[in-house]
Structures are given as C-alpha cells and as structure tokens.
Design an enzyme around this catalytic site. Structure first.
Site, PDB file in Angstrom:
ATOM      1  CG  LEU A  84      -1.875  -1.146   1.377  1.00  8.83           C
ATOM      2  CD1 LEU A  84      -2.616  -1.035   2.711  1.00  8.83           C
ATOM      3  CD2 LEU A  84      -2.851  -1.197   0.214  1.00  8.83           C
ATOM      4  CE  LYS A  85       2.563   4.744  -5.059  1.00 14.27           C
ATOM      5  NZ  LYS A  85       2.594   4.791  -6.547  1.00 14.27           N
TER       6      LYS A  85
END
Length: 128
Positions: A82-83
């Site tokens: 996840l960013k």
C-alpha cells in the site's frame, strides 16, 4: 530493482516478458487509463507481476483508508504494498495495517518523516 509504473495490462505484460521488471507500481491516474475497472486491472496485474504490486490509497479519513487498504489486499493478495501518504492519518494507518499488509509511506520530504514511517512499520519510505 526496476519497477514498472503502469496500470495498462498489455504494457505490463510486455515489460514483464523482458525479464528485468521486478514489480509494478500503480496510482489513481494510471488506473484511470485502464479500459478495465480498477479491481479487474489489479487482479490482472497481480497475476503477471513477478513481485510486489503497489496500490495507492485514495481515501482521506482513517476508517476509509483502513477499509480501502484491506480491500486492495483482498484483490491483490500477498504481493500488495500500500502507498500511504506521509500525513498524521497516513502514519496512523500504517501503524495499524503494517502488521497485516506491507505498506510504504509516500511523499516523504524530510528525514523525520522517514523515521516516523519506519517506526510506524512501513516496509518502504518513498522520498521526493
């Protein structure tokens, strides 16, 4: 390592066939360029990515970001990274989700933010 920055399946497939792409990064702008839904695009990219597949959260409140992150993981699986933005809420999200999903903190502008990302449990800190 070289990661492909794309959400176009055919482009990603060709790049992966070359043998030097180690993973794929996406973002909302790239996902909008796909002819498929975001979910279909992510499923297809996960099948061909030789490594991690990055997904950028678009929600802005804690509960929604947690829900979105878990949904992305349910679509992508173990390849998920996840960013998460380097904001107060973003660091809280990383501290919560990093125990179950690999997280990266993006838009790091200072060493202090990188340290906080590490302490929150981020696997990666993406500096600008």
């Amino acid at each position: 390592m070289i990661y492909l920055d794309s959400a176009l399946f055919e482009e990603a497939l060709e790049a992966v066939k070359m043998g030097w792409v180690k993973g794929i990064t996406t973002n909302p702008t790239l996902l909008k360029k796909s002819n498929l839904t975001s979910e279909e695009t992510l499923k297809n990219l996960a099948k061909i990515s030789p490594g991690e597949l990055y997904y950028q959260l678009t929600s802005s409140d804690f509960k929604s970001m947690i829900k979105e992150g878990r949904k992305a993981f349910s679509i992508i699986g173990e390849k998920t990274v996840l960013k998460v933005p380097a904001t107060l809420i973003g660091f809280q999200v990383v501290a919560t989700l990093s125990k179950e999903i690999n997280c990266s903190v993006t838009a790091i502008y200072s060493p202090a933010q990188a340290i906080i990302a590490q302490e929150a449990g981020a696997k990666y800190a993406i500096a600008y």
